[in-house]
Design an enzyme around this catalytic site. Structure first.
Site, mmCIF file in Angstrom:
data_model
loop_
_atom_site.group_PDB
_atom_site.id
_atom_site.type_symbol
_atom_site.label_atom_id
_atom_site.label_comp_id
_atom_site.label_asym_id
_atom_site.label_seq_id
_atom_site.Cartn_x
_atom_site.Cartn_y
_atom_site.Cartn_z
ATOM 1 N N CYS A 59 -1.971 3.667 11.055
ATOM 2 C CA CYS A 59 -1.885 4.904 11.867
ATOM 3 C C CYS A 59 -3.233 5.067 12.568
ATOM 4 O O CYS A 59 -3.804 6.145 12.590
ATOM 5 C CB CYS A 59 -1.497 6.121 11.037
ATOM 6 S SG CYS A 59 -2.555 6.442 9.632
ATOM 7 N N CYS A 73 0.892 -1.177 0.000
ATOM 8 C CA CYS A 73 0.000 0.000 0.000
ATOM 9 C C CYS A 73 0.918 1.211 0.000
ATOM 10 O O CYS A 73 1.103 1.861 1.010
ATOM 11 C CB CYS A 73 -0.875 -0.011 1.253
ATOM 12 S SG CYS A 73 -1.966 -1.430 1.319
ATOM 13 N N ALA A 74 1.493 1.509 -1.140
ATOM 14 C CA ALA A 74 2.706 2.330 -1.162
ATOM 15 C C ALA A 74 2.473 3.835 -1.173
ATOM 16 O O ALA A 74 3.328 4.594 -0.733
ATOM 17 C CB ALA A 74 3.560 1.939 -2.361
ATOM 18 N N ASP A 105 1.119 -1.334 4.953
ATOM 19 C CA ASP A 105 0.838 -0.073 5.663
ATOM 20 C C ASP A 105 -0.619 0.228 5.305
ATOM 21 O O ASP A 105 -0.913 0.972 4.376
ATOM 22 C CB ASP A 105 1.801 1.000 5.146
ATOM 23 C CG ASP A 105 1.714 2.287 5.929
ATOM 24 O OD1 ASP A 105 1.120 2.288 7.018
ATOM 25 O OD2 ASP A 105 2.228 3.304 5.435
ATOM 26 N N ASP A 117 -4.570 -3.582 -7.306
ATOM 27 C CA ASP A 117 -5.262 -3.867 -6.059
ATOM 28 C C ASP A 117 -4.461 -4.930 -5.304
ATOM 29 O O ASP A 117 -4.365 -6.079 -5.760
ATOM 30 C CB ASP A 117 -6.680 -4.375 -6.393
ATOM 31 C CG ASP A 117 -7.460 -4.739 -5.155
ATOM 32 O OD1 ASP A 117 -6.890 -4.694 -4.045
ATOM 33 O OD2 ASP A 117 -8.653 -5.073 -5.301
ATOM 34 N N PRO A 170 1.562 7.663 -0.448
ATOM 35 C CA PRO A 170 2.349 8.442 -1.415
ATOM 36 C C PRO A 170 3.841 8.119 -1.446
ATOM 37 O O PRO A 170 4.588 8.804 -2.127
ATOM 38 C CB PRO A 170 2.123 9.886 -0.953
ATOM 39 C CG PRO A 170 1.904 9.765 0.518
ATOM 40 C CD PRO A 170 1.246 8.427 0.765
ATOM 41 N N GLY A 171 4.295 7.097 -0.703
ATOM 42 C CA GLY A 171 5.647 6.605 -0.942
ATOM 43 C C GLY A 171 6.655 6.874 0.150
ATOM 44 O O GLY A 171 7.841 6.588 -0.025
ATOM 45 N N GLY A 172 6.218 7.392 1.292
ATOM 46 C CA GLY A 172 7.173 7.704 2.366
ATOM 47 C C GLY A 172 7.954 6.478 2.819
ATOM 48 O O GLY A 172 9.182 6.509 2.905
ATOM 49 N N LYS A 173 7.236 5.379 3.068
ATOM 50 C CA LYS A 173 7.928 4.203 3.613
ATOM 51 C C LYS A 173 8.692 3.481 2.508
ATOM 52 O O LYS A 173 9.741 2.893 2.761
ATOM 53 C CB LYS A 173 6.951 3.293 4.344
ATOM 54 C CG LYS A 173 6.365 3.986 5.570
ATOM 55 C CD LYS A 173 5.464 3.123 6.386
ATOM 56 C CE LYS A 173 4.693 3.954 7.406
ATOM 57 N NZ LYS A 173 3.722 4.907 6.795
#
Ligand SMILES: C[S@@+](CC[C@H](N)C(=O)[O-])C[C@H]1O[C@@H](n2cnc3c(N)ncnc32)[C@H](O)[C@@H]1O
Length: 463
Positions: free
Chosen positions: A394, A274-275, A341, A322, A277-280
């Site tokens: 979160c 679940c990437a 995530d 998906d 917006p890409g922070g992790k």
């Protein structure tokens, strides 16, 4: 160079050429509030559109502050408007209604002189081409100032009014956190810090801290987290040295800790399911020379992953798909590590997105719990025996967190719960939160982190 202090009062009320009155930011805040409450749009998205043509960053910050203030004050302000407006405004006058709401919230905040707030609201009403309502706006706000004490006293002691949350969410928090729910409500109303992640492929944390202090910023490394720096100076992110060159990213401490749970090492094949917006995803790639596959179902959010990686000179295989249907995108090669995530209620990050409390509905939680279970069940077979799957949210709600993982464990005898990542001696005890029945929960505000839940599941070798 940014200043460590806030703006002057005159700056905030509005003394720039072309807007002597400070009406524009008030009108902009009312437009954002209308988008959130009448159209269900996320405040950040509406802010971006409404503030697109605002040149001064202090105006954009003011609009954000006014909007965030109103999100926290909404039940009280709405109740006051019901009392003060003898006849509700017509649907075509909704923008003026929100100009009033923003002004009431600003008056309650007390940061600006009352007369300036009233004046800005009247001018904002004119700017909105609702001149015919300007006298009414003036009269309502003045009456509020006269009767404020009695108006507010009517609602004292009611958590919905006092804390500014919907009843269902207060009930859910009180149910899951009977001893902490008031602290959770308070944490969601606090202002969050600016936490940065040092890109240690670009420079060391010491070099990065040195560059910050040379440019006049006050900062400190966060113990227990190898890459985190808390920036105590109010700065626009583009003013942070080497930000545009890939030296940093903005990322909360709680989000940064998620990567430690993955125990990454070079050569691993890793799925970020679940990437966006890409922070992790970026953090994983900064940490180790891995082969990363990033899946995201929303095309716009996948584009953000790509843009973020490009700024940091990193690369991954990006798939718009998906994650609950891996047969549509998986090439059959198993992963050493999987990060889920998961989409969640975001009840751990309300201080950053105070509109969440109004946009989320109780039935959304049921749908999220179903998606999270699907993600866990459908992605587990993609993990190599001996591999690790890390489930993160979160959220602070038990159903999305330890209850979710508990149910997964009941149906997967080849999964075992792993311990939290080990910490070196110097940082022992500096990571906040606590072990829950399965996994680890950090509550929002603890050590000034956002609220996160983490669980690491190891896949046992097949029998
Ligand atoms: C909590 S956010 C992930 C944040 C991200 N990992 C980061 O650190 O920047 C969850 C993401 O999952 C995405 N998502 C939701 N359902 C999905 C699905 N079925 N498949 C893939 N992505 C999904 C959402 O669009 C959202 O971008």
């Amino acid at each position: 160079m940014p200043t460590p202090t806030g703006d002057r009062v005159g700056d905030r009320v509005g003394d720039r050429a072309g807007d002597k009155t400070g009406a524009k930011p008030r009108l902009a805040a009312a437009e954002v509030a209308l988008s959130v409450f009448d159209h269900g749009q996320a405040a950040d998205v509406a802010l971006e559109t409404v503030c697109a043509n605002m040149e001064a960053s202090k105006d954009r910050s003011l609009v954000r502050r006014l909007v965030h203030g109103l999100m926290r004050d909404w039940p009280m302000v709405n109740a006051h408007l019901k009392t003060l407006l003898h006849t509700p405004l017509k649907p075509k006058d909704r923008l003026s209604f929100f100009i009033l709401a923003v002004a009431l919230s600003e008056l309650r905040d007390g940061r600006e002189p009352d007369h300036a707030v009233v004046h800005c609201a009247v001018e904002a009403t004119r700017l909105a081409k609702a001149e015919h309502l300007s006298k009414l706006v003036n009269a309502i706000l003045r009456r509020f100032l006269r009767e404020r004490e009695a108006l507010e006293a009517k609602w004292l002691g009611r958590p919905v009014m006092e804390w500014g949350y919907p009843q269902w969410l207060i009930d859910a928090l009180a149910h899951d956190w009977p001893d902490e729910w008031v602290d959770l409500l308070a944490a969601g109303n606090a202002s969050p810090p600016l936490t940065l992640r040092v890109n240690r492929r670009h420079w060391s944390r010491e070099q990065a801290l040195d560059a910050l202090s040379k440019s006049g910023m006050v900062d400190r490394p966060l113990p227990g987290l190898a890459d985190a720096v808390m920036c105590e100076t109010r700065a626009a992110i583009r003013d942070v040295p080497e930000f545009m060159d890939g030296g940093w990213s903005v990322q909360d401490a709680g989000a940064q800790w998620a990567i430690d749970w993955l125990e990454l090492s070079s050569g691993q094949r890793v799925l970020d399911a679940c990437a966006g917006p890409g922070g992790k995803a970026a953090h994983c790639l900064e940490r180790a020379d891995i082969d990363l596959v990033a899946v995201e179902s929303e095309p716009d959010r996948l584009a953000q992953v790509g843009a973020g990686l490009e700024r940091l000179s990193l690369s991954a295989e990006l798939i718009c798909g998906d994650a609950t249907a891996p047969d549509q995108w998986w090439d059959g090669q198993a992963f050493d590590r999987i990060l889920i995530d998961a989409p969640c209620s975001a009840t751990g990050v309300i201080r950053r997105h105070p509109d969440i409390r109004w946009l989320r509905q109780p039935q959304d939680i049921d749908a999220l719990v179903t998606t999270q279970a699907l993600l866990l069940n459908r992605l587990w077979p993609l993990l190599k025996p001996g591999g690790i799957l890390v489930y993160v949210t979160c959220s602070v709600l038990a159903r999305e967190n330890h209850q979710q993982v508990q149910r997964f464990l009941e149906n997967h005898s080849d999964a075992k719960v792993l311990d939290p990542p080990s910490q070196d001696e110097s940082s022992q005890g500096t990571v906040p939160g606590r072990a829950v029945s399965v996994g680890w929960q950090v509550l929002p505000g603890q050590n000034d982190w956002d609220g996160f839940y983490y669980a690491a599941l190891g896949r046992l070798p097949s029998a």
